[in-house]
Design a protein around this motif. Sequence first.
Motif, short mmCIF file in Angstrom:
data_model
loop_
_atom_site.label_atom_id
_atom_site.label_comp_id
_atom_site.label_asym_id
_atom_site.label_seq_id
_atom_site.Cartn_x
_atom_site.Cartn_y
_atom_site.Cartn_z
N ALA A 1 0.71 -1.11 -0.12
CA ALA A 1 -0.05 -0.03 0.11
C ALA A 1 0.86 1.25 -0.23
O ALA A 1 0.28 2.30 -0.17
CB ALA A 1 -1.02 -0.03 1.19
N SER B 1 -14.84 -7.34 4.51
CA SER B 1 -14.55 -6.17 3.56
C SER B 1 -15.90 -4.96 3.72
O SER B 1 -15.08 -3.89 3.94
CB SER B 1 -14.19 -6.38 2.19
OG SER B 1 -15.09 -7.37 1.61
N TYR C 1 -14.85 -1.70 5.76
CA TYR C 1 -14.69 -0.28 5.08
C TYR C 1 -15.99 0.56 5.71
O TYR C 1 -15.29 1.73 6.14
CB TYR C 1 -15.50 -0.28 3.76
CG TYR C 1 -15.85 0.71 2.72
CD1 TYR C 1 -17.12 0.78 2.38
CD2 TYR C 1 -14.85 1.86 2.59
CE1 TYR C 1 -17.62 2.09 1.55
CE2 TYR C 1 -15.31 2.82 1.97
CZ TYR C 1 -16.48 2.88 1.55
OH TYR C 1 -16.80 3.96 0.96
N MET D 1 -9.10 -5.70 7.06
CA MET D 1 -9.61 -4.91 6.34
C MET D 1 -9.65 -3.32 6.71
O MET D 1 -9.36 -2.45 5.98
CB MET D 1 -11.00 -5.23 5.70
CG MET D 1 -11.04 -6.51 5.22
SD MET D 1 -9.73 -6.88 3.56
CE MET D 1 -10.71 -5.47 2.48
N TYR E 1 -6.18 -1.62 6.53
CA TYR E 1 -5.59 -1.31 5.15
C TYR E 1 -6.43 -0.16 4.72
O TYR E 1 -6.01 0.60 3.71
CB TYR E 1 -5.92 -2.70 4.55
CG TYR E 1 -5.25 -2.56 3.28
CD1 TYR E 1 -5.70 -2.21 1.93
CD2 TYR E 1 -3.70 -3.05 3.02
CE1 TYR E 1 -5.09 -2.36 0.74
CE2 TYR E 1 -3.00 -2.99 1.86
CZ TYR E 1 -3.85 -2.56 0.73
OH TYR E 1 -2.79 -2.56 -0.45
N ILE E 2 -7.82 -0.30 4.79
CA ILE E 2 -8.47 0.77 3.94
C ILE E 2 -8.33 2.09 4.73
O ILE E 2 -8.38 3.14 3.98
CB ILE E 2 -10.28 0.33 4.28
CG1 ILE E 2 -10.46 -0.79 3.49
CG2 ILE E 2 -10.93 1.42 3.41
CD1 ILE E 2 -11.89 -1.40 3.31
N CYS F 1 -7.70 -2.76 -2.89
CA CYS F 1 -7.44 -3.79 -1.76
C CYS F 1 -6.98 -5.17 -2.18
O CYS F 1 -7.04 -6.02 -1.40
CB CYS F 1 -8.95 -3.95 -0.95
SG CYS F 1 -9.12 -2.44 0.08
#
Lengths: 301, 456, 279
Positions: free
Chosen positions: A193, C94, C98, C160, C163-164, C194
């Motif tokens: 990322a 996910s 989110y 998730m 990361y998001i 993703c």
Amino acid sequence: MGAAVRRAVRDGAAGFRLPPHAGWGIAFVLPAFLLLLIFRVYPILSAVAVSFTDYDLFSTPSFTGLSNYSQLATDPQFRQSLLASITYVVGVSIPTWGIALALALAFDERVPFRNLLRTGAFMPVVMTAVPVAVVWKFLFHPFGLVNVFLSRFGVDRINWLTDQSTAMPALIIVGIWRAVPYFMVIFLAGLQAIPRDYYEAASLDGASAVSKFRHITLPLLRRTSVLVIIMTVIVTMKAIMNPLIMTGGGPAGMTRVLPLLIYQTGFQYYRMGLASAMSVVMLLLVLLFTVWQLRLFREKT
Amino acid sequence: MKNAGCSSKPRDLSRRRFLSLAGTAAVGAAGTSLLTGPGALAATTGAGSAAPATKKPITISYWNHQHPPLIDFLKVKMEAYRQKNPNVSFEFQFASNKDHLQKLAVAMGTGTGPDMFNLHSAYTLGYQSKKLLAPVPPELVGYKSYTEMRAEFLSGALDGLTFDGQIYGVPMQSNAFSLFINKKHFQEAGLDPVKDAPKTWDDVAKVGKKLVKMDGNRMVREGFDFGYHLPTWIMYQVQPIIQQHGGDILDPAGKAAVNSPQAIKALQMMQDLLYVQRVGDPTLTTNTPANANDDFVQGKLSLWLTGPWAIETLKPNPEVYQNYAVVPHPQVNPAKPITAVYGFNLCVNAAAPPDKQAVAWDFIRFLTADPIEWMNKLAFPIPRKKWYEAAGAQQFPYLKVFIDDIAYGRPLVKSTHFDEILGSMERAVQRIMLNKGNVKEALDLSAVEINKAVGK
Amino acid sequence: MRGSLRRSWPLPRVSATVFVVLFTAFALVPVAWMLSSSIKSQGEVFQLPIQWLPSRPAWLTYVQALGRYDFGRYIGNSLFVSAAITAMSVVLSSLAGYGLAKYRFPGRNLLFLLVLATMMLPLEVILVPMFLITKQLKWLNTYQGLIVPMAVEAFGIFLMRQYILGIPDTLIEAARIDGASEIAIFYRVILPLCKPVLATLAIFSFRESWDLFMWPLIILTKDDLKTLPLGIALFESAYQTAYNELMAVAAVSLIPVTLLFFLFQRAFIQGIALTGLKE
């Protein structure tokens, strides 16, 4: 816009107004949360409730207030188990974090046969619990591979799994072996990322590799890092298979980590109320640690 | 192991029973001794008779622990029973010992337990105290009364199953440990496997020392050692030794007696065997709960305490399988022999509907009708009297040694907190034997733990 | 040009190779022993000193072991159950990740903490209440009973979310200005970014569900739905275990997860270049 909302709420002028798209946020979370509510939250609340009773799995439980907890406070076996758990968690988490990160970075390089090597490195995660424990138990035999390897460096024979002082280190080594590839993959995903542009720009500015690592990689891996730290603690705190099969919690209870003690107390001694109390203590410890870590790495939104 | 086949000669029967059989109609049973076993008596009695009261289709769920020869045997038996009683079908589940117990605990605790299951004798007291077991109806398993049933079994066998005068299971396997020796090792060491076989613990020390093989300062073959891989196994060994020294695990008042002078003496003797007389090295074992005799099977150990079922486990290593012998369990005083007897029992779920219970007991009767078959096919002694005197039984190797050790057997410590006592003793033994800890300190600590567990 | 810029490893590249090879060797030793045991005879497995290659490799052990119990069925069940759990897990985690990362609503942080708390207790502790709920839903001995209670793990949501969080809000704002619906934003903007973490999540979900033992053990009392770990456990018997056969079946059970990892690796090395999106 956020400031306006806050002002409005503070003034009470416009009444309570939800942040924009709040409904969508809840909608996205709802399906997963419903499942968790039914199959995890409710059972956990049930376990917490049981911790205030004398439930023995078979008869109707009766309320006993805090007696289970006060029993734990003076129970040397519980203390030993707590100590064993903390030792194991710390002993595995810290090296795992470091080695997993290093491995992820190393694998990010153009290493020859990278895909194959990476799959090989991942194998400790793929092996199922019982073979892992059986194999390592054998490798830690006084005449086994570990000692054979160590003897090349002049180390005398160690009775890994029968000696009270070396059983836990043996378990920790296996714990690290198992956890590092797991978290290496997570670090790898997190590394993806980080936009390559940053590194390009830094290179153009003449930054060294170390400098790039310190000023680009580490800061941008923070979110992943928090995840890894919290997850290693959660995962190692719950570990039961290796202590169960490799040492049975011994010798003399030195590797009798909390999940093992809880399992024995609940399913072998049928003291479910007491076992639930132990679980609540364990839950609180991990929760406190998690909150602390999340606070430390709080998002500046 | 030689299979004696299924004998259909009358065996351990009193004259009275034998005569009543004469009138029994022959039913084409698949090679069992149903005709002549005690079950036949039930077939001729009236109320609560052997044939299930109901003829409607009925499914019995039966859970057992995993042991491949036993599972195969049980499947054959279930099929045979189904042939005689076509309305009965079985839902059979088996899992490894630990998983079996856990599955059973959850199922019984949530009201989804099986109709019948097998249970280690150490857990029957716990289960019975939670009212989970149905009492045996003597007529359904072939006896007129409990008195008659008790008379039929070896004295210690029903102890762990009897509460308030009622019996709560039928033993399907009862073991004590005997001493297996490796004759080849004896000969190599210049010893005679018959004359020099140890009878007392002093003998074990002397003989064991001679059987040890060193390679430099590595012990590559142990003379004698105990098993440490399972808490129950540790108790099978430690309890008789403590009792042989005049002590016990619990005193008559139910308080821990593991730190009495006699018990301390017993554990000290055990420790000295390893660290003073040096007959073995406990750190070398490769035994696991699922592979209990590995050291002896691999020829890395010359003297080993285990049960008759171990003979089968020697087969993978012909060198050991062809050179083993069995002698009685070592004693402090051979004139007053003491061993520990444990076993597995067939129990019925108290919560199962009455018609299922009746069928389950009938099946249990059918299953355990022929002890000779159990011994020859499985090396499982069913602790009934006299069957072992019959010709068919004599084929089993060292039968007399095994039966004698069972006859001297005292049941394992009776307590609803059996598992906690086990755990405490296991830790004490690990301190004493694996880490050369101070015997008195370890046993004092264990006594504190045990008293806490039993609530004294 | 990819990879030619030293991007993260702060030392010379050779050292990376050495380090990686060393660790991989360490990682593989137990696997190697497992494989070597699987072709030994029963008595040879625990012989010391360790013999890597048996005197006479018994390849038939694999056939013998797989034939001992209904492994065809067990493997089939495991594949189905794991695939279902993985699919549900990826989708639900996910979505939830989110929602927790990019939306603000009252009680959000508490909810996140609650979600995390659900994975802090070992399964044994909540086994009985979970069993009772499943029993009430009449899901004992069913596929849904095996799948649904295991379909969501807080770990997936955590993964998730973290990361998001790193995806710039500006992308989302821009899409909203363009008139995209919230669902479309999730589907068209977030998910494509993703790929690495979705691959990770899929691998881990599959692996966790492939290994599930205690839950199937407790809720299954019939043989038809049994999964592979239960089959492997059948080798452990009361007095003697054919460890060579156990290791053989364990070796076979490695294949699906390993394959999945090997195939999904591409997602880890793709990386992203955010500049490309600004267009």
